[in-house]
Design a protein around this motif. Structure first.
Motif, PDB file in Angstrom:
ATOM      1  N   UNK A 274       0.703  -1.122  -0.046  1.00 39.78           N
ATOM      2  CA  UNK A 274      -0.126  -0.011   0.100  1.00 39.78           C
ATOM      3  C   UNK A 274       0.677   1.392   0.032  1.00 39.78           C
ATOM      4  N   UNK A 275       2.188   1.173   0.565  1.00 34.12           N
ATOM      5  CA  UNK A 275       2.918   2.348   0.532  1.00 34.12           C
ATOM      6  C   UNK A 275       3.992   2.381  -0.545  1.00 34.12           C
ATOM      7  N   UNK A 276       3.464   1.606  -1.491  1.00 33.02           N
ATOM      8  CA  UNK A 276       4.385   1.608  -2.762  1.00 33.02           C
ATOM      9  C   UNK A 276       5.690   0.714  -2.830  1.00 33.02           C
ATOM     10  N   UNK A 277       6.030   0.130  -1.580  1.00 35.94           N
ATOM     11  CA  UNK A 277       7.369  -0.700  -1.334  1.00 35.94           C
ATOM     12  C   UNK A 277       6.990  -2.054  -2.007  1.00 35.94           C
ATOM     13  N   UNK A 278       8.307  -2.644  -2.426  1.00 27.70           N
ATOM     14  CA  UNK A 278       7.842  -4.203  -3.108  1.00 27.70           C
ATOM     15  C   UNK A 278       7.432  -5.105  -2.060  1.00 27.70           C
ATOM     16  N   UNK A 279       6.705  -5.970  -2.840  1.00 28.59           N
ATOM     17  CA  UNK A 279       5.879  -7.143  -2.079  1.00 28.59           C
ATOM     18  C   UNK A 279       6.027  -8.061  -2.817  1.00 28.59           C
TER      19      UNK A 279
END
Length: 501
Positions: free
Chosen positions: A270-275
């Protein structure tokens, strides 16, 4: 000798350009009308041609490419040896007797591949002269980029040419067999390439992956979606009747691009970091399931396709286990790839094996095996053996690169006692330190042992410190506490610490 080495590539280029038209494969008159090859056996000269070409373009040049990337002094000598072998094999390919061939793509692409090799040599010689004044200084950067791009394209072009060579030698992939032949060799090569990329990312690509700010599944899903779009509109001749396995191939393409889009969406938090996500692994598993039930005309073909499907399903299943239980949604276990979990080697290897199984399951190959009375078990073992050899070679090349890129990761402890000192952090009482800096067994601790011991104790105590103690410690002594999120951990490359933001 120095003059010859300096002007050799230009002379070689001129010679090849002059003799190539004259050396076009002769003997076409001995090939029966409508046939791809004559009935003669492959002679010794042609066998030597295939072995030497495979050794030069399949082993020496890829190894030389890696040595060039790490700026090894063995890069130039190895490339010279490879060039000599390749030129000799090129002329042997036009001097053979025995089996003759009609006009084919292997003979046509050979001149292109040799031209790429000669251009690469000329660019390398130019860079070796270190000309930096005047116009040379302006074009040198372009030459460096061209030399690098062409060098990395050579293994791909060599792979294609070796496939063309095998197809031509057997007279396969013509007329009605062309479509399914292309599908098997393209998709099989794609699975092998996917396995190679996973191996690269596992062992040496983690820093690059971090710099992109994307998870591995983002790139996997992007390629899956693009490939699915291609399959959706190319597996069936639109406007005509649905025949053979058109519907199964087309629906598989639809699944790929639908799942690929989902994988792209799920590859970021949700915060734009990779998942991390499991979508690419599920796509591989579903593809294997579909292929394991693919209807075939010959029993041996059915068995080979089944084993291919099971192997591909195993690749998807093991990747699910890797992401979910081995990595626990982390990007990696070791930032530089120096210490992967042994289980992590399974998914890429199974992709190698899947690729070779699929490439080896064309209609003509299956008919040849059926006529020769070869069982599917023997054939599968041969293909798995080839997969093991290629996996070994890729790991060797990546090891050579890694020990030059991160030499500290390849250094062994200076003493045998260093490992014992590290063991003290895991509960060994024999080398437990005393207050005066000596060990209980009476031996003084070296600086190397002290550092190993400090690292081990720090690791052991890390999980024993409560959050409250951590906060207090950070507030009074250490400043802001390090985030536990693996993505915010510091990366150390070449002695430099860089924290991901």
């Amino acid at each position: 000798m120095a003059i010859a080495s300096r002007f050799g590539p230009q002379g070689l280029l001129a010679a090849l350009l002059l003799v190539s038209p004259a050396l076009a494969h002769g003997g076409h008159e001995s090939v029966p009308d409508g046939a791809a090859i004559s009935e003669d056996p492959i002679d010794t000269t042609l066998w030597i041609h295939m072995i030497l070409m495979g050794f030069a373009f399949g082993v020496i040049f890829p190894l030389g490419m890696v040595l060039g990337i790490v700026r090894s002094r063995w890069h130039v000598p190895l490339q010279i040896v490879g060039t000599i072998i390749a030129v000799l094999a090129y002329f042997l390919g036009h001097a053979h007797k025995g089996r003759q061939f009609s006009k084919n793509v292997h003979a046509s692409f050979a001149n292109t591949l040799m031209l790429m090799m000669v251009v690469q040599i000329v660019l390398g010689v130019y860079l070796k002269l270190h000309l930096t004044k005047g116009i040379h200084g302006r074009i040198r950067r372009v030459i460096v980029i061209a030399h690098g791009v062409l060098g990395k394209a050579m293994p791909v072009a060599s792979w294609v040419q070796m496939l063309f060579g095998g197809i031509t030698a057997m007279g396969f992939c013509r007329d009605d067999h062309l479509g399914q032949c292309l599908a098997h060799f393209i998709m099989g090569s794609a699975f092998i390439a996917y396995g190679i990329l996973l191996t690269i990312l596992l062992l040496v690509g983690q820093y690059w992956l971090r710099r992109t700010g994307r998870s591995q599944e983002f790139f996997d899903s992007l390629i899956i979606a693009a490939w699915g779009c291609v399959n959706t509109f190319t597996e069936h001749r639109w406007g005509g009747p649905w025949v053979h396995n058109d519907l199964q191939h087309t629906t598989m393409g639809v699944v790929w691009w639908c799942a690929g889009l989902l994988g792209i969406w799920m590859s970021r938090k949700r915060n734009g970091r990779p998942k991390r996500n499991l979508i690419p692994a599920i796509v591989i598993l579903l593809t294997g399931y579909a292929m394991s039930a693919h209807p075939q005309t010959l029993m041996i073909s059915t068995m080979i396709h089944s084993i291919f499907g099971y192997t591909l399903m195993a690749a998807g299943f093991t990747r699910i286990i890797e992401i979910s239980f081995v990595l626990r949604d982390k990007g990696t276990l070791s930032p530089d790839g120096s210490d992967p979990n042994s289980f992590q080697y399974l998914p890429p290897f199974l992709l190698y094996a899947s690729g070779f199984l699929f490439m080896g399951a064309t209609e003509e190959q299956m008919q040849l095996l059926n006529d020769a009375g070869i069982t599917h078990v023997s054939y599968v073992l041969i293909l798995y053996s080839i997969a093991f050899i290629l996996f070994l070679f890729v790991n060797v090349l990546l090891h050579i690169y890694a020990v030059h890129a991160w030499p500290e990761s390849a250094q062994a402890p200076s003493h045998s006692r260093s490992s014992s000192a590290a063991d003290a952090g895991e509960g060994s009482s024999r080398y437990r330190p005393t207050a005066n800096g000596r060990l209980l067994n009476g031996h003084a601790r070296s600086p190397s042992e002290a550092q190993h011991l400090h690292d081990a104790e720090e690791f052991e105590l890390q999980g024993l410190i409560s959050d409250e103690e951590d906060d207090a410690k950070d507030t009074h002594a250490m400043g802001p506490r390090k985030a536990e999120d693996e993505e915010n951990s510091p990366l150390v490359a070449n002695g430099t610490t860089a924290t991901t933001h």
